[in-house]
Design a protein around this motif. Sequence first.
Motif, PDB file in Angstrom:
ATOM      1  N   TYR A 107       0.912  -1.121   0.252  1.00 58.20           N
ATOM      2  CA  TYR A 107      -0.321  -0.059  -0.045  1.00 58.20           C
ATOM      3  C   TYR A 107       0.347   1.781  -0.193  1.00 58.20           C
ATOM      4  O   TYR A 107       0.560   2.122  -0.660  1.00 58.20           O
ATOM      5  CB  TYR A 107      -0.996  -0.093   0.998  1.00 58.20           C
ATOM      6  CG  TYR A 107      -1.772   1.415   1.426  1.00 58.20           C
ATOM      7  CD1 TYR A 107      -3.113   1.024   0.371  1.00 58.20           C
ATOM      8  CD2 TYR A 107      -1.114   1.987   2.317  1.00 58.20           C
ATOM      9  CE1 TYR A 107      -3.939   2.684   0.804  1.00 58.20           C
ATOM     10  CE2 TYR A 107      -1.894   3.300   1.972  1.00 58.20           C
ATOM     11  CZ  TYR A 107      -3.437   3.479   1.393  1.00 58.20           C
ATOM     12  OH  TYR A 107      -4.089   4.797   1.806  1.00 58.20           O
ATOM     13  N   THR A 146       3.873   1.706  -0.606  1.00 60.65           N
ATOM     14  CA  THR A 146       5.437   1.871  -2.600  1.00 60.65           C
ATOM     15  C   THR A 146       4.120   2.436  -3.446  1.00 60.65           C
ATOM     16  O   THR A 146       4.295   2.735  -3.877  1.00 60.65           O
ATOM     17  CB  THR A 146       5.409  -0.038  -2.126  1.00 60.65           C
ATOM     18  OG1 THR A 146       5.875  -0.068  -1.347  1.00 60.65           O
ATOM     19  CG2 THR A 146       5.704   0.045  -3.726  1.00 60.65           C
ATOM     20  N   HIS A 147       3.437   1.625  -3.410  1.00 62.43           N
ATOM     21  CA  HIS A 147       1.898   1.740  -4.300  1.00 62.43           C
ATOM     22  C   HIS A 147       1.520   3.725  -4.899  1.00 62.43           C
ATOM     23  O   HIS A 147       1.832   4.378  -5.409  1.00 62.43           O
ATOM     24  CB  HIS A 147       0.594   1.448  -4.066  1.00 62.43           C
ATOM     25  CG  HIS A 147      -0.790   2.418  -5.082  1.00 62.43           C
ATOM     26  ND1 HIS A 147      -0.489   1.809  -6.153  1.00 62.43           N
ATOM     27  CD2 HIS A 147      -1.498   3.098  -5.031  1.00 62.43           C
ATOM     28  CE1 HIS A 147      -1.544   2.558  -6.836  1.00 62.43           C
ATOM     29  NE2 HIS A 147      -2.137   2.901  -5.686  1.00 62.43           N
ATOM     30  N   HIS A 148       1.558   3.801  -2.839  1.00 64.80           N
ATOM     31  CA  HIS A 148       1.434   5.658  -3.346  1.00 64.80           C
ATOM     32  C   HIS A 148       2.931   6.719  -3.143  1.00 64.80           C
ATOM     33  O   HIS A 148       2.481   7.333  -3.605  1.00 64.80           O
ATOM     34  CB  HIS A 148       0.578   6.246  -1.688  1.00 64.80           C
ATOM     35  CG  HIS A 148      -1.014   5.704  -1.660  1.00 64.80           C
ATOM     36  ND1 HIS A 148      -1.731   6.245  -2.767  1.00 64.80           N
ATOM     37  CD2 HIS A 148      -2.013   3.780  -1.497  1.00 64.80           C
ATOM     38  CE1 HIS A 148      -2.757   5.525  -2.100  1.00 64.80           C
ATOM     39  NE2 HIS A 148      -2.517   4.437  -1.789  1.00 64.80           N
ATOM     40  N   GLN A 160       4.889   5.635  -5.561  1.00 68.41           N
ATOM     41  CA  GLN A 160       5.396   5.771  -6.395  1.00 68.41           C
ATOM     42  C   GLN A 160       3.979   6.551  -7.163  1.00 68.41           C
ATOM     43  O   GLN A 160       4.653   6.862  -8.097  1.00 68.41           O
ATOM     44  CB  GLN A 160       4.681   3.895  -7.133  1.00 68.41           C
ATOM     45  CG  GLN A 160       6.077   3.255  -7.049  1.00 68.41           C
ATOM     46  CD  GLN A 160       6.020   1.971  -7.169  1.00 68.41           C
ATOM     47  OE1 GLN A 160       5.091   1.459  -7.606  1.00 68.41           O
ATOM     48  NE2 GLN A 160       7.652   1.085  -6.605  1.00 68.41           N
ATOM     49  N   ARG A 161       3.524   6.587  -6.883  1.00 69.16           N
ATOM     50  CA  ARG A 161       2.034   7.323  -7.451  1.00 69.16           C
ATOM     51  C   ARG A 161       1.831   8.874  -6.998  1.00 69.16           C
ATOM     52  O   ARG A 161       1.164   9.834  -7.804  1.00 69.16           O
ATOM     53  CB  ARG A 161       0.592   7.027  -7.220  1.00 69.16           C
ATOM     54  CG  ARG A 161      -1.096   7.531  -7.780  1.00 69.16           C
ATOM     55  CD  ARG A 161      -1.542   7.014  -7.349  1.00 69.16           C
ATOM     56  NE  ARG A 161      -2.770   7.381  -7.069  1.00 69.16           N
ATOM     57  CZ  ARG A 161      -4.597   7.863  -7.138  1.00 69.16           C
ATOM     58  NH1 ARG A 161      -4.375   6.939  -5.790  1.00 69.16           N
ATOM     59  NH2 ARG A 161      -5.144   8.312  -7.658  1.00 69.16           N
ATOM     60  N   GLY A 162       2.435   8.709  -6.116  1.00 67.82           N
ATOM     61  CA  GLY A 162       2.812  10.599  -5.334  1.00 67.82           C
ATOM     62  C   GLY A 162       1.710  10.897  -4.797  1.00 67.82           C
ATOM     63  O   GLY A 162       1.378  12.736  -5.137  1.00 67.82           O
ATOM     64  N   THR A 163       0.648  10.363  -4.335  1.00 67.29           N
ATOM     65  CA  THR A 163       0.274  10.394  -3.657  1.00 67.29           C
ATOM     66  C   THR A 163       0.423  11.797  -2.350  1.00 67.29           C
ATOM     67  O   THR A 163       0.636  11.468  -1.468  1.00 67.29           O
ATOM     68  CB  THR A 163      -1.098   8.715  -3.018  1.00 67.29           C
ATOM     69  OG1 THR A 163      -1.312   8.358  -3.410  1.00 67.29           O
ATOM     70  CG2 THR A 163      -2.300  10.117  -2.054  1.00 67.29           C
TER      71      THR A 163
END
Length: 57
Positions: A16, A18-20, A22-25
């Motif tokens: 979770y 890592t996803h954010h 990479q996404r730049g949330t």
Amino acid sequence: MDVGNDQENAAAWTAYGTHHLQRGTLVPDPERLDFGFRGTGPGLEVLGDVADRRVRR
């Protein structure tokens, strides 16, 4: 305590995060952080100044 469950939880939160990352949330700063039910325990003040701080891997 089920160690397998802890490992699954750690893997899920790592994925979770890592996803954010990479996404730049962009995550807004919370107005209040309570430990436990709202108003029953210490708040963010126990951690000192946390302005512009994030948990990073």
